[in-house]
Design an enzyme around this catalytic site. Structure first.
Site, PDB file in Angstrom:
ATOM      1  N   LYS A 113     100.008 -28.337  57.890  1.00  0.00           N
ATOM      2  CA  LYS A 113     100.079 -27.156  57.289  1.00  0.00           C
ATOM      3  C   LYS A 113     100.308 -26.145  58.332  1.00  0.00           C
ATOM      4  O   LYS A 113     101.270 -25.080  57.831  1.00  0.00           O
ATOM      5  CB  LYS A 113      98.696 -26.838  56.440  1.00  0.00           C
ATOM      6  CG  LYS A 113      98.663 -27.763  55.037  1.00  0.00           C
ATOM      7  CD  LYS A 113      97.606 -26.858  54.430  1.00  0.00           C
ATOM      8  CE  LYS A 113      97.445 -27.820  53.135  1.00  0.00           C
ATOM      9  NZ  LYS A 113      96.439 -27.780  52.230  1.00  0.00           N
ATOM     10  N   ARG A 114      99.776 -26.387  59.305  1.00  0.00           N
ATOM     11  CA  ARG A 114      99.832 -25.382  60.548  1.00  0.00           C
ATOM     12  C   ARG A 114     101.382 -25.207  60.852  1.00  0.00           C
ATOM     13  O   ARG A 114     101.766 -23.997  61.371  1.00  0.00           O
ATOM     14  CB  ARG A 114      99.287 -25.826  61.592  1.00  0.00           C
ATOM     15  CG  ARG A 114      98.877 -25.506  63.034  1.00  0.00           C
ATOM     16  CD  ARG A 114      97.937 -26.021  63.770  1.00  0.00           C
ATOM     17  NE  ARG A 114      98.513 -27.243  64.263  1.00  0.00           N
ATOM     18  CZ  ARG A 114      99.088 -27.763  65.038  1.00  0.00           C
ATOM     19  NH1 ARG A 114      99.495 -26.836  65.897  1.00  0.00           N
ATOM     20  NH2 ARG A 114      99.344 -29.026  65.300  1.00  0.00           N
TER      21      ARG A 114
END
Ligand code: GLU
Length: 484
Positions: A258-259
């Site tokens: 996600k980062r």
């Protein structure tokens, strides 16, 4: 279907409106769009909102706006209509119900009453025996009439498809032959109830009903494909052709977390990436042309796109590359056009003087990575920022010599008649002086005094935009820093 009676190309872009438009979805859409355009095919936008809880209207709007902003269009879809609509799965529940009932009549599906806990327990038991978990078939042999009655009496039951124990084979346009032993899959849930199909089933029905010829989607869906092929066969539908696009990986080629990319397309739009640059960048996330070139506007992409040149291995997402594409497209763009793109990124008052803005854009274009970055670059043209006099000192040149140089420059510039004032003339006058007094010695304090910045465009460009009066005023205010 023989090759001589080739199906017309019809692809679908099938986003789920469970979040804002994601870059990965944009890439899948692009590949579908390019494929259709390069084959004179039709493009269908289908909103896959069977997940009632997570699907939201606002996300659908965001996705449609984002796709349009990127420059995509479609021949059929919820906003444009078409022969095979409706184009929101939520509005097609009667169609899915019809096929589910057909499946029940043919005893190809059954009601499954197993609770979540029960299924989890079974799963654990299989794992502990070293087996790959799959549904054990507890409800498969229930009496169908009995099961139907239980459901009519309000008992909850999912609808499971009887997966035949066969080898499923298909040829993926990108990955080649794929073969899966369906015995390992076990019976799969295809609907929560008659009015609530899962996307796997709904997609198969829609692809058939909408006469889709090619399914182009992310590799994360490849495990669904054998299941969907079995469903197609059970429904006696024609098979579609498949192409699974490589996963998008993080820059270090690890799995994308996600980062790295949980950002929506809007984030890129708000940061001032041009849709043209994003499209070019996204096309290279897993594909490249035969020739060694990178800047390819969309018309060129359409001409050269070929699914068979899509790579199998993951495609690394590199933000620096995206910035590079963006700066290339910015530099190539006509300044007037660029001004219209910049409108939402700059103070309203700046727009009162479009001629000045065009001049600034001409000067700063080559230093812009994004539309959002323009404001910072352009600010000194509107107002000289406060700066410390140390900024004016070139290397170890003294304050006294810097002051003398500034004064000398000021006198020379003053002599240029207003009608002749401009970059060319300034260069003619000042460059010979640098031969005598030194380049850095003259040009550094001049540039720094004009911009008030450590880094900026060159002094001649700056003065060209600022004009004679303002340039002289700024040079004087630089000199005053040493007089004070
Ligand atoms: N709606 C699915 C998704 O957004 C796509 C399913 C498909 O392409 O078959 O991932």
């Amino acid at each position: 279907m023989t090759d001589s009676v080739k199906k017309p190309v019809r692809v679908r872009m099938a986003p789920s409106p469970t979040g804002p438009l994601h870059l990965g979805t944009a890439r899948t859409t692009l590949f579908n769009w390019l494929f259709a355009k390069s084959h004179n095919g039709k493009i269908i936008l289908r909103i896959e909102d069977t997940d009632f809880e997570r699907s939201k209207k606002e996300y659908e709007e965001d996705i449609i706006n984002g796709l349009k902003w990127l420059g995509f269009d479609w021949d059929e879809g919820p906003d444009v209509g078409g022969q095979y609509g409706p184009y929101r799965q939520n509005e097609r529940l009667d169609i899915y119900e019809k096929y589910l009932n057909k499946f029940f009549d043919e005893e190809k599906v059954y009601y499954c009453f197993c609770s979540k806990e029960q299924l989890e327990e079974d799963r654990q038991a299989m794992l502990s025996q070293g087996m790959a978990p799959k549904y054990g078939g507890r409800c498969r042999n229930l009496d169908p009439k009995e099961a139907k009655k239980r459901v009519e009496n309000g008992e909850h039951a999912a609808i499971r498809f009887k997966v035949p124990p066969i080898e499923v084979e298909f040829t993926d346009i990108i990955r080649g032959k794929v073969s899966v032993n369906a015995e390992l899959i076990g019976d799969i849930v295809i609907a929560r109830n008659l009015r609530s199909p899962l996307f796997m089933f709904a997609g198969v029905v829609d692809d058939f009903e909408m006469k889709i010829s090619h399914v182009i989607r992310g590799e994360d869906h490849i495990t669904n494909t054998p299941k969907q092929i079995l469903l197609q066969r059970a429904l006696e539908f024609d098979e579609v052709k498949y192409a699974h696009l490589p996963l998008i990986l993080a820059p270090d080629r690890s799995k994308l977390s996600k980062r790295h990319l949980e950002t929506s397309l809007n984030d890129y739009r708000n940061e001032g990436f041009l849709p043209e640059a994003l499209v070019n960048f996204l096309a290279f996330l897993g594909w490249h042309p035969t020739e060694d070139k990178e800047i390819m506007p969309v018309e060129e992409l359409i001409k050269e796109f070929d699914l068979r040149r899509v790579q199998k291995g993951g495609a690394a997402f590199n933000i620096v590359k995206l910035e590079w594409f963006n700066s290339q497209y910015i530099q190539k763009m006509d300044s007037k056009e660029l001004l219209s793109r910049l409108e939402s990124f700059i103070p309203k008052t700046w727009l009162e003087n479009p001629d000045l803005l065009i001049k600034i854009i001409d000067v700063e274009k080559s230093r812009m990575n994004s539309l959002a970055g323009f404001k910072n670059l352009a600010e000194p043209f509107f107002e000289l920022p406060f700066y410390d006099k140390k900024l004016l000192l070139w290397k170890d040149i003294s304050e006294k010599d810097t002051l003398r140089n500034l004064k000398m420059l000021s006198e020379e510039i003053l002599k240029i008649p207003e009608s002749d004032f401009g970059k060319k003339r300034l260069e003619q006058i000042i460059m010979p002086l640098t031969e005598v007094w030194g380049r850095g010695e003259l040009l550094w304090p001049l540039r720094a005094g004009l911009s008030g910045r450590e880094a900026s465009a060159g002094p001649f460009e700056l003065m060209d935009v600022l004009g004679k009066d303002e340039s002289l005023k700024r040079i004087k205010s630089a000199a005053d820093k040493f007089n004070a």
